[in-house]
Design a protein around this motif. Structure first.
Motif, short mmCIF file in Angstrom:
data_model
loop_
_atom_site.label_atom_id
_atom_site.label_comp_id
_atom_site.label_asym_id
_atom_site.label_seq_id
_atom_site.Cartn_x
_atom_site.Cartn_y
_atom_site.Cartn_z
N UNK A 202 13.21 3.94 -1.74
CA UNK A 202 13.08 5.40 -1.81
C UNK A 202 11.62 5.83 -1.95
N UNK A 203 10.89 5.13 -2.82
CA UNK A 203 9.49 5.48 -3.04
C UNK A 203 8.67 5.27 -1.78
N UNK B 233 8.08 4.49 -8.25
CA UNK B 233 9.26 3.64 -8.44
C UNK B 233 9.84 3.89 -9.83
N UNK B 234 8.93 3.96 -10.82
CA UNK B 234 9.36 4.24 -12.20
C UNK B 234 10.10 5.57 -12.29
N UNK C 167 4.92 -1.10 -14.32
CA UNK C 167 6.04 -0.60 -15.13
C UNK C 167 6.62 -1.81 -15.83
N UNK C 168 7.05 -1.65 -17.08
CA UNK C 168 7.64 -2.81 -17.74
C UNK C 168 9.03 -2.51 -18.30
N UNK D 34 0.81 -1.23 0.00
CA UNK D 34 0.00 0.00 0.00
C UNK D 34 0.84 1.28 0.00
N UNK D 35 2.07 1.23 0.51
CA UNK D 35 2.88 2.45 0.58
C UNK D 35 3.80 2.64 -0.61
N UNK D 36 3.73 1.72 -1.55
CA UNK D 36 4.62 1.87 -2.71
C UNK D 36 3.79 2.13 -3.96
#
Ligand code: PLP
Length: 553
Positions: free
Chosen positions: A511-512, A466-467, A486-487, A459-461
């Protein structure tokens, strides 16, 4: 006598009236019946809930569009749009005092030295262009190594001015094209099939749609053609349908396997269906549809089945000989996808992807030459002479065909087998790495080949975040919608960068999670598209601004 005349007059007056009323009534019932049939088919194909949502969405869009025309809204919208447009331009078009623009023909001839030096300068005008050579770009560059580049250039040089539109002038180019098609058909296990070359995957797909449209008109008398595609099918299918006037039903895929819901496909098939579509593999998450099940439907209802192997190209056919088709650890299994599957009537394969051929080449294959005829365009009475051409283009670059032929000869099946092992090996290494060491993420579906998509299970990411972090580290990945993911499409260049990728991805997730900014480009574009009410109205406009910016000299 008099009454008689009046009577006759009345009658004479009544007959056309009656006829007119009758015609009107008949017309009314005809229109009503047509619309009922259409509505029934539409509902059958898309389901009640989706149809309702579609109506709601189109009303909502209209309301938003009207609201945005109000003076108060318009001002702020215009401001934001201008800013967004400038942002897009800044990213694409170099500016500043050192940027030289070439807006008119030079009076005098420039030397080759000058031209190359100028290209050097222009390459430097854009410092922050992604460095594709380090393997940090998803897809985009399907590089076969420096050797291959030399071979392409040599072949290109030799056939630089050739044009396959004139086979009697360039017989070798004609031969090479026929042989490229033959070799590709053999790879897809159907040497007796027929095919043609095109300028790329999009053209191959558009040609397939045109072929089925004209086949269905001639053989099945279909005048209001429809086609059925999975949500994961490439946008080229929608593009082709839009160019060629075909109604598209886009059906959902299973959220776990990422394969199109075959029951829904069956329900969506009606007497206007010209074709159904499956991918092996699809662009968004690299999964494949259940081609054998689609093949059964296609045979039963006598409709075309196009398998999109544009991306699978020279990877998917080599999984079996490479011993990779059965997967590993219960994952990544490949289902049959080529002409050995009954019901498959056409396949598109991009030589310019994992075939490592020069960009601008693809092969479209058909079950037989009879079907291919519907792809042709003929104008026997043209004032310029009898005109016949196989695909959209008229004149075509023979040099690209020569380059493709040369690459296929140089690679050979051993070369492609090895590149398949390396590339798919990297993809599976990435997937395994994510599975075993990044619990916040999950792999989308169970991709058998070279593309790995990952979403967030935490839930927090936010996966878009991230991308973003990955972008900052120089990775050029693709953001996906529905579901958010993301791919990375692995290429030969990715092979060297797998460890780095996994290390960066781990950091990016951390980090995210710790410091979500919610502001990066991936997030912004995504947010604009989906989460805000006014988003969808702007995405089209922004996309248009993007295309406009491409032509800013
Ligand atoms: C790339 C791709 C296409 C379209 O090919 P272009 O060569 O970009 O026109 C079609 N389908 C899939 C699955 C693709 O990845």
């Amino acid at each position: 006598m008099a009454t008689n005349i009046v009577g006759r007059d009345n009658l004479a007056f009544l007959i056309p009236r009656l006829n007119l009323d009758l015609a009107k009534t008949l017309l009314f019932y005809y229109v009503l019946a047509t619309w009922t049939i259409k509505a029934k088919r539409h509902l059958a194909a898309r389901g009640l809930v989706t149809s309702f949502k579609e109506v709601y969405a189109s009303i909502a869009k209209r309301v938003v569009q009207l609201a945005l025309k109000l003076p108060s809204a318009k001002k702020s919208v215009d401001e934001q749009m201008s800013k967004a447009k400038l942002d897009i331009e800044d990213k694409l078009v170099p500016k500043g005092p050192n940027v030289v623009r070439h807006l008119a023909l030079p009076e005098e001839s420039r030397s080759l030295e000058w031209i190359l030096a100028e290209m050097d300068k222009m390459d430097k005008e854009f410092e922050h262009a992604s460095d594709w050579k380090g393997g940090k770009v998803s897809g985009a560059v399907y590089h076969g190594g420096d050797d291959l580049e030399k071979i392409i250039v040599a072949a290109y040089e030799r056939y630089c001015v050739s044009n396959p539109l004139h086979p009697e002038v360039f017989p070798t180019v004609r031969k090479m094209e026929a042989e490229i098609v033959a070799m590709t058909l053999k790879m897809y296990n159907h040497p007796d099939g027929a095919g043609a070359m095109t300028s790329g995957g999009t053209e191959s797909i558009i040609m397939a749609i045109k072929t089925y449209r004209d086949w269905a008109r001639a053989v099945k008398n279909i005048t209001e053609p429809e086609m059925i595609i999975p949500t994961t099918a490439h946008a080229a299918f929608d593009k082709g349908a839009s160019y060629l006037g075909i109604k598209v039903h886009t059906l959902p895929v299973d959220s776990y396997t990422r394969r199109v819901d075959v029951k829904r496909v069956r329900r969506a098939i009606n007497s206007n269906t010209i074709m159904i579509v499956g991918s092996a593999i699809n662009f968004p998450d690299g999964n494949q549809d259940d081609i054998p099940a689609l093949g059964q439907l296609a045979s039963k209802y006598n409709v075309g089945l196009h398998v999109d192997c544009c991306l699978g190209s020279f990877i998917v056919p080599f999984l079996e000989p490479a011993g990779l088709a059965d997967g590993q650890k219960g994952h990544y299994k490949l289902l049959p996808f080529d002409f050995r599957v009954k019901g498959v009537t056409s396949i598109s394969c991009d030589t310019h992807k994992y075939g490592f051929a020069p960009k601008g080449t693809s092969v479209i294959m058909y079950r037989d030459a009879e079907l291919r005829k519907y792809q042709y365009y003929l104008h026997p009475t043209w004032s310029g002479g009898v005109y016949a051409s196989p695909s959209i283009s008229g004149s075509r670059p023979g040099a690209l065909l020569a380059g493709t032929w040369a690459v296929m000869q140089h690679m050979g099946s051993k070369g492609y087998l090895e590149s398949c092992r390396n590339i798919v090996g990297s993809a599976r290494q990435i997937a395994e790495g994510i599975r075993s060491s990044i619990p916040e993420l999950h792999i989308v579906g169970d991709p058998p080949a070279s593309v790995i998509a990952f979403g967030s299970s935490h839930p927090d990411v936010d996966i878009m975040e991230v991308g973003d972090v990955m972008s900052k580290r120089g990775w050029h990945l693709n953001a996906l919608l529905d579901p958010k993911a993301v791919h990375i499409a692995c290429t030969t260049l990715t092979v060297q960068a797998v460890d780095q990728f996994l290390a960066d991805l781990k950091d990016a997730v951390r980090e995210a999670k710790i410091a979500p900014s919610g502001k990066g480009t991936m997030v912004a574009l995504y947010g604009l598209g989906r989460s805000s009410v006014v988003g969808p109205a702007f995405v089209g406009e922004l996309a248009t601004a993007f295309l406009d910016a491409l032509y800013k000299a």
